[in-house]
Design a protein around this motif. Sequence first.
Motif, PDB file in Angstrom:
ATOM      1  N   GLU A  77      80.271  25.976  76.413  1.00 51.21           N
ATOM      2  CA  GLU A  77      79.795  25.619  75.066  1.00 51.21           C
ATOM      3  C   GLU A  77      78.271  25.706  75.029  1.00 51.21           C
ATOM      4  OE1 GLU A  77      78.129  23.667  71.985  1.00 51.21           O
ATOM      5  OE2 GLU A  77      78.111  22.598  73.892  1.00 51.21           O
ATOM      6  N   PRO A  78      77.690  26.385  74.010  1.00 53.46           N
ATOM      7  CA  PRO A  78      76.260  26.705  74.026  1.00 53.46           C
ATOM      8  C   PRO A  78      75.312  25.514  74.093  1.00 53.46           C
ATOM      9  CG  PRO A  78      77.379  28.063  72.405  1.00 53.46           C
ATOM     10  CD  PRO A  78      78.378  27.049  72.888  1.00 53.46           C
ATOM     11  N   LEU A  79      75.532  24.481  73.284  1.00 51.99           N
ATOM     12  CA  LEU A  79      74.586  23.367  73.267  1.00 51.99           C
ATOM     13  C   LEU A  79      74.582  22.616  74.593  1.00 51.99           C
ATOM     14  CD1 LEU A  79      75.279  22.236  69.641  1.00 51.99           C
ATOM     15  CD2 LEU A  79      73.014  22.785  70.525  1.00 51.99           C
ATOM     16  N   THR A  80      75.746  22.491  75.203  1.00 53.02           N
ATOM     17  CA  THR A  80      75.816  21.858  76.517  1.00 53.02           C
ATOM     18  C   THR A  80      75.079  22.694  77.551  1.00 53.02           C
ATOM     19  OG1 THR A  80      78.000  20.988  75.914  1.00 53.02           O
ATOM     20  CG2 THR A  80      77.387  20.914  78.247  1.00 53.02           C
ATOM     21  N   LEU A  81      75.327  24.006  77.531  1.00 54.85           N
ATOM     22  CA  LEU A  81      74.688  24.894  78.501  1.00 54.85           C
ATOM     23  C   LEU A  81      73.172  24.923  78.314  1.00 54.85           C
ATOM     24  CD1 LEU A  81      74.692  26.990  80.727  1.00 54.85           C
ATOM     25  CD2 LEU A  81      75.349  28.721  79.034  1.00 54.85           C
ATOM     26  N   LEU A  82      72.712  24.977  77.073  1.00 51.81           N
ATOM     27  CA  LEU A  82      71.263  25.053  76.844  1.00 51.81           C
ATOM     28  C   LEU A  82      70.554  23.775  77.274  1.00 51.81           C
ATOM     29  CD1 LEU A  82      70.953  26.967  73.454  1.00 51.81           C
ATOM     30  CD2 LEU A  82      70.491  27.806  75.756  1.00 51.81           C
ATOM     31  N   THR A  83      71.238  22.653  77.215  1.00 53.30           N
ATOM     32  CA  THR A  83      70.637  21.418  77.716  1.00 53.30           C
ATOM     33  C   THR A  83      70.367  21.529  79.215  1.00 53.30           C
ATOM     34  OG1 THR A  83      71.765  20.136  76.005  1.00 53.30           O
ATOM     35  CG2 THR A  83      70.901  18.920  77.885  1.00 53.30           C
ATOM     36  N   ALA A  84      71.306  22.140  79.936  1.00 53.96           N
ATOM     37  CA  ALA A  84      71.087  22.363  81.364  1.00 53.96           C
ATOM     38  C   ALA A  84      69.937  23.346  81.586  1.00 53.96           C
ATOM     39  CB  ALA A  84      72.364  22.885  82.019  1.00 53.96           C
ATOM     40  N   LEU A  85      69.875  24.403  80.783  1.00 49.08           N
ATOM     41  CA  LEU A  85      68.802  25.396  80.931  1.00 49.08           C
ATOM     42  C   LEU A  85      67.440  24.784  80.598  1.00 49.08           C
ATOM     43  CD1 LEU A  85      70.375  28.657  79.442  1.00 49.08           C
ATOM     44  CD2 LEU A  85      70.523  27.732  81.760  1.00 49.08           C
ATOM     45  N   ALA A  86      67.436  23.828  79.675  1.00 50.30           N
ATOM     46  CA  ALA A  86      66.167  23.187  79.292  1.00 50.30           C
ATOM     47  C   ALA A  86      65.508  22.511  80.480  1.00 50.30           C
ATOM     48  CB  ALA A  86      66.410  22.174  78.173  1.00 50.30           C
ATOM     49  N   THR A  87      66.311  21.929  81.364  1.00 48.11           N
ATOM     50  CA  THR A  87      65.747  21.206  82.508  1.00 48.11           C
ATOM     51  C   THR A  87      65.387  22.134  83.659  1.00 48.11           C
ATOM     52  OG1 THR A  87      67.922  20.777  83.509  1.00 48.11           O
ATOM     53  CG2 THR A  87      67.113  19.184  81.891  1.00 48.11           C
ATOM     54  N   ALA A  88      65.784  23.409  83.552  1.00 45.43           N
ATOM     55  CA  ALA A  88      65.540  24.364  84.637  1.00 45.43           C
ATOM     56  C   ALA A  88      64.476  25.397  84.271  1.00 45.43           C
ATOM     57  CB  ALA A  88      66.840  25.073  85.015  1.00 45.43           C
ATOM     58  N   THR A  89      63.919  25.307  83.060  1.00 41.09           N
ATOM     59  CA  THR A  89      62.893  26.240  82.600  1.00 41.09           C
ATOM     60  C   THR A  89      61.748  25.451  81.987  1.00 41.09           C
ATOM     61  OG1 THR A  89      64.042  26.459  80.472  1.00 41.09           O
ATOM     62  CG2 THR A  89      64.542  28.111  82.175  1.00 41.09           C
ATOM     63  N   GLU A  90      60.633  26.151  81.741  1.00 39.64           N
ATOM     64  CA  GLU A  90      59.448  25.479  81.191  1.00 39.64           C
ATOM     65  C   GLU A  90      59.042  25.970  79.814  1.00 39.64           C
ATOM     66  OE1 GLU A  90      55.973  24.547  83.718  1.00 39.64           O
ATOM     67  OE2 GLU A  90      57.001  25.782  85.215  1.00 39.64           O
ATOM     68  N   HIS A  91      59.153  27.258  79.570  1.00 41.67           N
ATOM     69  CA  HIS A  91      58.546  27.854  78.384  1.00 41.67           C
ATOM     70  C   HIS A  91      59.539  28.480  77.414  1.00 41.67           C
ATOM     71  CE1 HIS A  91      54.650  27.378  80.338  1.00 41.67           C
ATOM     72  NE2 HIS A  91      55.143  27.994  81.407  1.00 41.67           N
ATOM     73  N   ILE A  92      60.594  29.043  77.911  1.00 44.59           N
ATOM     74  CA  ILE A  92      61.441  29.894  77.070  1.00 44.59           C
ATOM     75  C   ILE A  92      62.212  29.070  76.046  1.00 44.59           C
ATOM     76  CG2 ILE A  92      63.500  29.871  78.565  1.00 44.59           C
ATOM     77  CD1 ILE A  92      63.488  33.018  78.017  1.00 44.59           C
ATOM     78  N   GLY A  93      62.337  29.616  74.830  1.00 41.45           N
ATOM     79  CA  GLY A  93      63.084  28.949  73.776  1.00 41.45           C
ATOM     80  C   GLY A  93      64.574  28.979  74.047  1.00 41.45           C
ATOM     81  N   LEU A  94      65.301  28.090  73.364  1.00 37.09           N
ATOM     82  CA  LEU A  94      66.728  27.890  73.622  1.00 37.09           C
ATOM     83  C   LEU A  94      67.454  27.861  72.280  1.00 37.09           C
ATOM     84  CD1 LEU A  94      65.994  24.960  76.056  1.00 37.09           C
ATOM     85  CD2 LEU A  94      66.684  27.253  76.795  1.00 37.09           C
ATOM     86  N   ILE A  95      68.087  28.970  71.917  1.00 41.99           N
ATOM     87  CA  ILE A  95      68.721  29.100  70.603  1.00 41.99           C
ATOM     88  C   ILE A  95      70.238  29.068  70.764  1.00 41.99           C
ATOM     89  CG2 ILE A  95      68.983  30.534  68.550  1.00 41.99           C
ATOM     90  CD1 ILE A  95      66.238  31.757  69.195  1.00 41.99           C
ATOM     91  N   ALA A  96      70.869  28.103  70.116  1.00 46.02           N
ATOM     92  CA  ALA A  96      72.319  27.929  70.184  1.00 46.02           C
ATOM     93  C   ALA A  96      72.954  28.273  68.847  1.00 46.02           C
ATOM     94  CB  ALA A  96      72.666  26.488  70.555  1.00 46.02           C
TER      95      ALA A  96
END
Length: 462
Positions: A77-96
Amino acid sequence: MPARNPRRLHLNAFLHAPGHHDAAWRHPDSGGHRALDVDYHIELARTAERGLFDAVFLGDSLAVRSRPDATVAAGLEPLTLLTALATATEHIGLIATASTTFYEPYILARTLASLDHISHGRAGWNVAAGGDLAEAANFNLDEPVERAVRYERAAEFLDVTTQLWDSWADDAVVHDRRAGRYADPERIREVEHTGLFFKVRGPLNVQRTPQGWPLLVHSASSAVGQEFAARYAEVVLTAQQNLGDAAAFALEVKSRAAAYGREADVPVIMPGIAPVVGSTEAEARRLARELSELQLVEPGVSQLSDLLDVDVAGLEPDRPIPAGLLPREEELADHRFAGSWSTIQITDLAIRERLTVRQIVARLSGGRGYRTVVGTPEQIADSMQEWSQAGAADGFTVAPPILPGGLASFVDQVVPVLQRRGLFRTEYDLGTLRERFGVERPEDHFPERATAPVRRPTLARV
């Protein structure tokens, strides 16, 4: 806020575990077997961040659309996955991608606000207004939701959601330990919304976010989608197959946006591109051929039949589709979607290019509806530059036909060419995703204490 550099392209990385060619999962270099592995998605996001992409983008469907025996038909599920990506990246945007047809405003407003806080201002929302039978059947419905109803609901959904995001002033939290006062109740308000589809009291139970609102994105193709995007979206994703159509689309959407009084550079238009990169043209063509040879024709014919509501399997595969079986022009206004492809595009290919059934299936599978460009880094950069200079694109949604290698090749080979030509950034600027796209941050609409003039993007009030 500094104006967006008109010479610089925006780039989003569209992540789909195996890659965007329907047969990518069968290739030995594909990561399709890691579709549920969060570490794999983190690797992809970090590759895109290394390439200085504006954002990663995740599509979504609330149904299994493709045949699960023939492709990777499900994932995280995108919003769940992007939350994980948010903590593993610094700059890149996260569009769900998230549906206004089947979510409720309060839940989605809260989830997206949380993602914006967790990512320190990098969240974006692709506003989806789906509701065909495949999705509707999973939500207590026996019939698809009419397109007009979907978009009417989407407009009210946005109205409620943005009011919820605005229900806390930027300075509502005072956190005065000595006085025992966490927040100023005068800076928090109920929204008291009662409309056709929703009744929501508010306020939101998440404080106002770094961006005010997450970046608003919409994937548009049909006339009603264009109108919605022109009125509400700050970034528009689209799938155009040729330069003329893409330029006309961009002009139409921007003209409609101007009629709503929006700023000249909004929305940002980002057509999709599926680049097959090789150090030589022969190498690129070899990879494209390998993927084509892995294509399973029968599932593609089944998908084409679903899109056109015609039993294509009974037709001669090496002949064009008879005109009498194609939708009439007046029927295309209510076309259905499967992935990035639309009935409009397929009908256009069948009529304009007189492609056979087999050829349409091959085109359908090559990049899930996005324009496939096969060539060297210079050739791919040439194509992107041509579209940019023609006014057809402010940037591109990059959908590599095979992952992870296709994204790494683009980052390592195409991005440096774009940088040498002055078409792409050489480092990240500090700031939020909105600032990266040159989009105004909506003020908090508590003017009695505002320190700057209130500038809120215009949304219809239902």
